[in-house]
Design a protein around this motif. Structure first.
Motif, mmCIF file in Angstrom:
data_model
loop_
_atom_site.group_PDB
_atom_site.id
_atom_site.type_symbol
_atom_site.label_atom_id
_atom_site.label_comp_id
_atom_site.label_asym_id
_atom_site.label_seq_id
_atom_site.Cartn_x
_atom_site.Cartn_y
_atom_site.Cartn_z
ATOM 1 N N SER A 281 0.847 -1.180 0.000
ATOM 2 C CA SER A 281 0.000 0.000 0.000
ATOM 3 C C SER A 281 0.889 1.239 0.000
ATOM 4 O O SER A 281 1.903 1.275 0.674
ATOM 5 C CB SER A 281 -0.870 0.020 1.255
ATOM 6 O OG SER A 281 -1.620 -1.165 1.321
ATOM 7 N N TYR A 282 0.459 2.237 -0.756
ATOM 8 C CA TYR A 282 1.375 3.383 -0.889
ATOM 9 C C TYR A 282 1.524 4.242 0.365
ATOM 10 O O TYR A 282 2.545 4.915 0.506
ATOM 11 C CB TYR A 282 0.965 4.271 -2.072
ATOM 12 C CG TYR A 282 -0.289 5.028 -1.833
ATOM 13 C CD1 TYR A 282 -1.495 4.538 -2.297
ATOM 14 C CD2 TYR A 282 -0.276 6.209 -1.113
ATOM 15 C CE1 TYR A 282 -2.653 5.196 -2.023
ATOM 16 C CE2 TYR A 282 -1.444 6.866 -0.848
ATOM 17 C CZ TYR A 282 -2.628 6.354 -1.300
ATOM 18 O OH TYR A 282 -3.782 7.013 -1.018
ATOM 19 N N PRO A 283 0.545 4.272 1.333
ATOM 20 C CA PRO A 283 0.831 5.117 2.508
ATOM 21 C C PRO A 283 2.140 4.727 3.180
ATOM 22 O O PRO A 283 2.772 5.534 3.854
ATOM 23 C CB PRO A 283 -0.358 4.857 3.432
ATOM 24 C CG PRO A 283 -1.457 4.459 2.523
ATOM 25 C CD PRO A 283 -0.812 3.695 1.404
ATOM 26 N N PHE A 285 4.836 4.289 1.753
ATOM 27 C CA PHE A 285 5.994 4.874 1.078
ATOM 28 C C PHE A 285 5.993 6.393 1.140
ATOM 29 O O PHE A 285 6.758 7.049 0.472
ATOM 30 C CB PHE A 285 6.040 4.386 -0.374
ATOM 31 C CG PHE A 285 6.153 2.907 -0.443
ATOM 32 C CD1 PHE A 285 7.304 2.270 -0.014
ATOM 33 C CD2 PHE A 285 5.093 2.126 -0.872
ATOM 34 C CE1 PHE A 285 7.405 0.905 -0.037
ATOM 35 C CE2 PHE A 285 5.192 0.759 -0.898
ATOM 36 C CZ PHE A 285 6.346 0.138 -0.481
ATOM 37 N N GLU A 286 5.115 6.943 1.945
ATOM 38 C CA GLU A 286 5.166 8.382 2.149
ATOM 39 C C GLU A 286 6.366 8.696 3.041
ATOM 40 O O GLU A 286 6.810 7.848 3.811
ATOM 41 C CB GLU A 286 3.882 8.844 2.821
ATOM 42 C CG GLU A 286 2.673 8.648 1.936
ATOM 43 C CD GLU A 286 1.469 9.389 2.467
ATOM 44 O OE1 GLU A 286 1.286 9.393 3.688
ATOM 45 O OE2 GLU A 286 0.733 9.954 1.654
ATOM 46 N N TYR A 288 8.653 9.602 5.999
ATOM 47 C CA TYR A 288 8.437 9.356 7.418
ATOM 48 C C TYR A 288 8.164 10.660 8.136
ATOM 49 O O TYR A 288 8.851 11.659 7.942
ATOM 50 C CB TYR A 288 9.670 8.682 8.013
ATOM 51 C CG TYR A 288 9.588 8.551 9.512
ATOM 52 C CD1 TYR A 288 8.651 7.714 10.089
ATOM 53 C CD2 TYR A 288 10.439 9.269 10.344
ATOM 54 C CE1 TYR A 288 8.558 7.593 11.465
ATOM 55 C CE2 TYR A 288 10.367 9.151 11.712
ATOM 56 C CZ TYR A 288 9.417 8.314 12.267
ATOM 57 O OH TYR A 288 9.326 8.187 13.625
ATOM 58 N N GLY A 292 3.699 12.085 13.238
ATOM 59 C CA GLY A 292 2.413 11.538 12.829
ATOM 60 C C GLY A 292 2.207 10.133 13.355
ATOM 61 O O GLY A 292 3.079 9.553 14.002
ATOM 62 N N SER A 293 1.028 9.567 13.082
ATOM 63 C CA SER A 293 0.771 8.202 13.539
ATOM 64 C C SER A 293 1.346 7.214 12.547
ATOM 65 O O SER A 293 1.616 7.539 11.395
ATOM 66 C CB SER A 293 -0.723 7.986 13.708
ATOM 67 O OG SER A 293 -1.373 8.272 12.488
ATOM 68 N N THR A 294 1.548 5.983 13.011
ATOM 69 C CA THR A 294 2.148 4.956 12.176
ATOM 70 C C THR A 294 1.059 4.308 11.333
ATOM 71 O O THR A 294 0.043 3.899 11.882
ATOM 72 C CB THR A 294 2.799 3.890 13.065
ATOM 73 O OG1 THR A 294 3.597 4.558 14.035
ATOM 74 C CG2 THR A 294 3.653 2.951 12.257
ATOM 75 N N PRO A 295 1.230 4.223 10.006
ATOM 76 C CA PRO A 295 0.211 3.543 9.199
ATOM 77 C C PRO A 295 0.221 2.050 9.486
ATOM 78 O O PRO A 295 1.232 1.524 9.958
ATOM 79 C CB PRO A 295 0.632 3.828 7.762
ATOM 80 C CG PRO A 295 2.083 4.071 7.839
ATOM 81 C CD PRO A 295 2.357 4.659 9.188
ATOM 82 N N ASP A 296 -0.884 1.372 9.235
ATOM 83 C CA ASP A 296 -0.855 -0.074 9.493
ATOM 84 C C ASP A 296 -0.215 -0.805 8.312
ATOM 85 O O ASP A 296 0.027 -0.231 7.253
ATOM 86 C CB ASP A 296 -2.248 -0.599 9.823
ATOM 87 C CG ASP A 296 -3.103 -0.687 8.587
ATOM 88 O OD1 ASP A 296 -2.733 -0.053 7.587
ATOM 89 O OD2 ASP A 296 -4.133 -1.370 8.625
ATOM 90 N N GLY A 297 0.077 -2.065 8.504
ATOM 91 C CA GLY A 297 0.733 -2.837 7.457
ATOM 92 C C GLY A 297 2.245 -2.766 7.537
ATOM 93 O O GLY A 297 2.930 -3.103 6.585
ATOM 94 N N ILE A 298 2.766 -2.294 8.680
ATOM 95 C CA ILE A 298 4.226 -2.241 8.834
ATOM 96 C C ILE A 298 4.759 -3.652 9.008
ATOM 97 O O ILE A 298 4.347 -4.377 9.921
ATOM 98 C CB ILE A 298 4.613 -1.405 10.065
ATOM 99 C CG1 ILE A 298 4.138 0.024 9.918
ATOM 100 C CG2 ILE A 298 6.120 -1.462 10.305
ATOM 101 C CD1 ILE A 298 4.825 0.813 8.866
ATOM 102 N N TYR B 323 -2.037 15.528 18.943
ATOM 103 C CA TYR B 323 -0.638 15.110 19.062
ATOM 104 C C TYR B 323 0.233 16.278 19.510
ATOM 105 O O TYR B 323 0.043 17.408 19.070
ATOM 106 C CB TYR B 323 -0.099 14.630 17.713
ATOM 107 C CG TYR B 323 -0.492 13.232 17.341
ATOM 108 C CD1 TYR B 323 -0.029 12.147 18.083
ATOM 109 C CD2 TYR B 323 -1.303 12.982 16.244
ATOM 110 C CE1 TYR B 323 -0.387 10.856 17.731
ATOM 111 C CE2 TYR B 323 -1.665 11.700 15.889
ATOM 112 C CZ TYR B 323 -1.202 10.637 16.638
ATOM 113 O OH TYR B 323 -1.528 9.373 16.303
ATOM 114 N N THR B 355 3.869 4.785 16.879
ATOM 115 C CA THR B 355 3.075 5.893 17.383
ATOM 116 C C THR B 355 1.605 5.465 17.437
ATOM 117 O O THR B 355 1.047 5.001 16.448
ATOM 118 C CB THR B 355 3.239 7.111 16.479
ATOM 119 O OG1 THR B 355 4.624 7.431 16.423
ATOM 120 C CG2 THR B 355 2.473 8.289 17.028
ATOM 121 N N HIS C 143 3.561 2.774 -8.856
ATOM 122 C CA HIS C 143 2.576 2.131 -8.009
ATOM 123 C C HIS C 143 1.349 1.768 -8.822
ATOM 124 O O HIS C 143 0.774 2.611 -9.493
ATOM 125 C CB HIS C 143 2.198 3.048 -6.846
ATOM 126 C CG HIS C 143 1.731 2.298 -5.653
ATOM 127 N ND1 HIS C 143 0.409 2.209 -5.317
ATOM 128 C CD2 HIS C 143 2.405 1.557 -4.758
ATOM 129 C CE1 HIS C 143 0.288 1.453 -4.236
ATOM 130 N NE2 HIS C 143 1.488 1.040 -3.877
#
Lengths: 374, 441, 201
Positions: A281-283, A285-286, A288, A292-298, B323, B355, C143
């Protein structure tokens, strides 16, 4: 002064000298032995003899593409992501070179794992090849190091978060250590990342490791590995020595080179047609964002799944114990499995391979099945 | 009209001579339609001359022929810059190869006594002519590169015009002198073909490469036996492998080199951005720098200041966290509790440092997305069975009014002092701050 | 990853409140494509328009606010807008569909993709509408759905691939022959060496 007057120490030295002489019969490094007489056994596992060369090929590709990436990469937290994006988007051929680097890294690790498993199954670590085996295991660890450090460099969400998780697991070890020792893992983690959390210092250190330290280490160990492969030749590979052999030169070399050619084609075709990042998922690759909060799928790269999913599912101490034991067994394999028949070794190797394949392909499904209820 | 003579008269004369002369030679003695071999007299330098020459000139010849036979296809293919550069490299490489080979052949003809004996004047003339022609071709390729592209509107229509009987000399007349010389010399060579060894080109034995080997030796049993007993087998067999191998590798090498070089040169040369893209990219880079700068500013502020404002008290909400960055540069969240007081809680997951999300669910819990741990915002405690075991630490705070007077505070251990009246006239200006003295060590 | 995304959606935390304005589209894409997406499909910032970070409403200069207001009243399709909180794709949606219909499409988020079949902003060979359905980024040529990208790129780089295949084949052919030749020659040389060795002592 004779040897006896020195007693035990002298005997130790003699043993060591003999040991080294057996492992490095350097007089075999000549044209006659390497070109004229060298033979490769032919049997049903012969294909495995090509794997090491293939890893070397992918390593070479990594070196070349890595050097090219260095032309544009800028290792700073504000510029790293932008420079990678610039390279991929605007530099002609940049996307291709980056994709070759990514695909080749995966291919290198895959081939390396198959090489390790087949070498084990063929009992190629037997005397006098212990050092060849150990240097190979070290190369495996170095390669994983390449993978771990290289993952951080693009400085996008998945890169930094996965690195945080990876380094965070070091810290967790502290809970099993008594008293003041409990602090040590945290100290180690901070020494690796260079500051309180993953930041510029970490990026600089990982960059240095990825492009200088690890390559130097790899060259040194690889040199040892290749020299010992050369002086000892191919191991027999099966319990009943095969009577059919093939000349190393030119036949084996030719097939090796042809395989490299085909692999080059496959690699470039893949890199040209399927961008490596298109699977995620592209979020992720935004760039760092530390606030901000950590996107899921890490997740780590697929080649760390074999340790990542157990870490998610089993008690932390158990996984660490198992992994430590695995590395120990790997390093000591030449002595532990000295008397084991190749048939048993093949079964062990098949078991390990099954585990790796299942956890890598179905790890996510297993994880969802066991933990999905949350 | 010299141009009419050179570019219309000469071509037709040359074609006439080529056809007529070949017929004449065939009638006179058909077995002279060949190239008299001198391999038996001297084989070593011959191989180093003949082989490169033939490989090179054949490639060049095909390169001249294809655009003439299928001009539309050729134009379409060479419209791709990569292909064009490839064609250029292959062509030039082949021409240089041919020139080198020809040089060897020429030297051999001039220096070897045994060869001299069988060398006719015509042999020397045609060799020199070819040499000049190839060198001219190389000069053309260097001074006027990308011939594959520019010839489409000039030389191609001219040559086609010759065959459709509507020749247009004007197409060539304006070109640089080297190109004109190359064209004229081509027709001269063509005219000489029937009268020289070049005639063998009309009867190329293509099957030669693939037929079984035949060995040419002196009629001597001893020599034949010697050859049979030679280690490594028949050298002719070996040479055939060498030729095929060299051809294959040369082809692969040229293609790969062209492909890789094309990519590499453009990679090293750098971007091809439009003005908009450049602007956009520079703005983006500036944005990232500003982001880093603001983070550094935060760090410095945390080193210097005793208290730092997080938000206006009135901005805080019970469910949706705000935040902020605590004194250790870790992310943290600010909520409001039912009494209207702030809840400040660390947002750095106690499991592996991700986070935590800012939106509380109905049970007042926030989620760490990395390994699914829910934390109660009041107590900081994770749910049972969560990967995280330790609670998220609550942070101390200070509430100040607009004049900087401290109205209430909460220390890190949870003791709340003072109180706040949300209905006070200046309540909108109350600020929630974190204080250095309340930070855990 | 799919179930994880769903869990997040159910618990209502995946979409920061700021971006709730168009969360219907986000939810729809995640549910149909199985890929996790954020506001950066259309917005300048991944967390959506509300906030003070670059590309969010709170960070705008007066001139940018002006542009934002002009974009906000582009109710009918066909108006070129340059909203500072949208990316090129977001602006493109406003241009193609118009604000009025876009708001109406919230009730039928799947239909938006159908309106964007004609364009391909990142020129990766997959139309913007299809990228929306696949949950891939319409502005990033790297992508896209891997399988679709492969088909597009195989056609796009066909010539390169064919040339590379030819080079590989020629190389293998040449290598085979040259090595056979070298093997023979080396054998002869070795034989010669041995013969000399026999004669000398």
């Amino acid at each position: 002064m004779n040897a006896r007057s020195h007693g035990r120490p002298a005997r130790l030295v003699t043993t060591l000298v003999r040991f080294m002489a057996d492992r490095f019969p350097m007089h075999k490094l000549n044209v006659e032995a390497m070109i004229q007489k060298k033979e490769v056994p032919l049997h049903k596992m012969s294909w495995a003899y090509y794997l090491g060369g293939l890893v070397l090929f992918f390593f070479g590709i990594q070196l070349i593409t890595g050097l090219l990436l260095l032309f544009y990469y800028q290792p700073s937290v504000s510029d790293a992501h932008a420079s990678v994006e610039y390279l991929t988007r605007y530099v002609p051929g940049g996307a291709l070179i980056r994709n070759v680097h990514a695909w080749s890294s995966s291919a290198m690790i895959l081939t390396l794992l198959v090489h390790l498993i087949t070498t084990f199954a063929m009992k190629a670590f037997e005397r006098p090849r212990e050092l060849t085996w150990i240097s190979g295991v070290l190369l495996l660890l170095i390669t994983f190091g390449f993978g771990f450090t290289g993952y951080l460099l693009p400085w996008h969400q998945i890169a930094v978060s996965a690195t945080k998780i990876g380094l965070g697991s070091i810290e967790l070890l502290g809970q099993y250590l008594p008293g003041s020792l409990a602090d040590i893992p945290t100290r180690v983690k901070e020494a690796i990342q260079g500051e309180a959390s993953v930041g510029q210092a970490t990026l600089s250190r990982f960059f240095a490791a990825h492009v200088v330290l690890l390559p130097l280490a790899a060259f040194a160990v690889l040199g040892l590995h290749l020299v010992s492969v050369q002086v000892h030749g191919m191991s027999q590979g099966v319990d009943v020595p095969s009577r059919r052999t093939e000349r190393f030169f030119p036949f084996f070399v030719l097939k090796d080179a042809s395989l490299w050619g085909v692999m080059f084609f496959v690699l470039v075709a893949l890199a040209l047609c399927v961008p490596f990042e298109s699977f995620f998922s592209y979020p992720l690759f935004e760039p760092y964002d530390p606030l901000g909060s950590t996107p899921d799928g890490i997740k780590p790269e697929w080649y760390f799944y074999f340790v990542y999913y157990p870490l998610e599912l089993l008690p932390f101490w158990l996984v660490n114990l198992l992994m430590g034991a695995a590395v120990g067994v790997l390093l000591l394999a030449p002595w532990i499995f000295k008397g084991t028949s190749r048939k048993t070794l093949r079964m062990l190797a098949a078991g390990a391979a099954t585990y790796l394949v299942v956890i890598t392909l179905f790890g996510d499904a297993i994880y969802e099945m066991l933990k999905g209820g949350h | 009209m010299p141009s009419a003579f050179f570019y219309v008269g000469l071509p037709y004369a040359a074609l006439a001579l080529l056809v007529g002369g070949t017929v004449w030679r065939f009638k006179r003695d058909r077995f002279t339609i060949t190239s008299l071999s001198s391999q038996v007299l001297e084989a070593r330098t011959l191989a180093f001359g003949s082989l490169p020459w033939h490989v090179g000139i054949l490639v060049v010849f095909v390169g001249h022929l294809i655009p003439f036979l299928v001009p539309e296809l050729w134009q379409a293919v060479t419209a791709n810059p990569a292909v064009l550069i490839g064609v250029e490299i292959v062509g030039l490489g082949a021409a240089v190869l041919a020139a080198l080979g020809l040089g060897v052949l020429l030297t051999r003809r001039l220096l070897n006594a045994r060869i001299q004996a069988v060398t006719s004047t015509m042999d020397l003339v045609i060799l020199l002519l070819l040499m000049v022609q190839v060198l001219l071709g190389i000069v053309v390729a260097i001074t006027a590169p990308y011939g594959a592209a520019w010839s489409a509107g000039t030389l191609m229509p001219y040559v086609r015009g010759l065959f459709t009987l509507s020749p247009d000399a004007a197409l060539v007349a304006e070109m640089p002198a080297v190109i004109k010389a190359h064209v004229v010399l081509a027709f001269v060579t063509l005219a000489l073909v029937p009268f020289t060894r070049l005639v063998h080109a009309l009867v190329v034995p293509i099957h030669y490469l693939f037929r079984l080997p035949q060995r040419v030796v002196w009629a001597s049993i001893r020599r034949a036996e010697e050859l049979d007993n030679q280690p490594g087998g028949d050298p002719a067999e070996g040479r055939r492998d060498l030729v095929k191998g060299a051809l294959g590798l040369a082809g692969a090498g040229v293609l790969l080199a062209a492909g890789v070089l094309d990519k590499l040169v453009r990679f090293v040369k750098g971007d091809a951005m439009s003005k908009d893209q450049k602007e956009h990219h520079m703005a983006q880079k500036l944005g990232r720098l500003e982001q880093t700068a603001s983070q550094r500013a935060l760090e410095l502020e945390r080193m210097r200041s005793e208290t730092i404002t997080v938000a206006k008290l009135s901005e805080l909400q019970p469910k949706s966290g705000k935040y902020f960055i605590d004194y250790q540069m870790r992310p943290a969240l600010a909520f409001q509790d039912e009494k209207g007081l702030p809840i400040l809680i660390s947002a750095k997951c106690t499991h592996l440092g991700c986070t935590v999300g800012s939106q509380a669910d109905d049970q007042g819990r926030i989620l760490c997305p990395c390994h699914i741990s829910y934390f109660d915002i009041k107590t900081g405690r994770p749910n049972d069975g969560a990967p995280a075991k330790e609670p998220l630490p609550r942070l101390g705070w200070v509430i100040r009014d607009a004049k900087g007077k401290v109205l209430a505070s909460r220390s890190a251990d949870g003791t709340v002092e003072g109180s706040v009246d949300p209905k006070a006239p200046d309540a909108a200006s109350y600020e929630v701050c974190i204080a250095k003295k309340y930070e855990e060590a | 990853m799919r179930p994880l995304a769903l869990i997040l959606l159910l618990s209502g935390v995946a979409a920061p409140s700021a971006a709730l304005a168009y969360a219907e589209f986000q939810k729809h894409i995640q549910a149909t494509s199985g890929r996790n997406v954020n506001c950066a499909v259309c917005h300048a910032h991944g967390d959506g328009p509300d906030g003070v970070k670059p590309g969010q409403v709170g960070s705008l200069t007066p001139a940018e606010v002006d542009r934002l207001n002009r974009a906000r009243i582009a109710f009918e399709p066909g108006q070129t807008v340059d909203s500072p909180i949208l990316n090129a794709f977001g602006n493109h949606i406003v241009f193609t569909v118009g604000k009025r219909q876009l708001l109406a499409l919230k009730n039928d988020p799947g239909a938006l993709a159908g309106r964007l079949q004609e364009t391909d902003l990142d020129r990766d060979g997959i139309s913007d509408g299809q990228e929306l359905r696949d949950g891939t980024h319409p502005l990033d040529a790297q992508h896209g759905d891997p399988w679709k990208l492969m088909k597009v790129n195989t056609r796009r780089y066909g010539l390169h691939l064919v040339l590379l295949a030819v080079a590989t084949f020629l190389g293998l052919y040449g290598l085979g022959h040259i090595l056979r030749w070298f093997g023979r020659t080396a054998e002869a040389a070795m034989q010669g060496l041995r013969d000399r060795g026999r004669d000398e002592p």
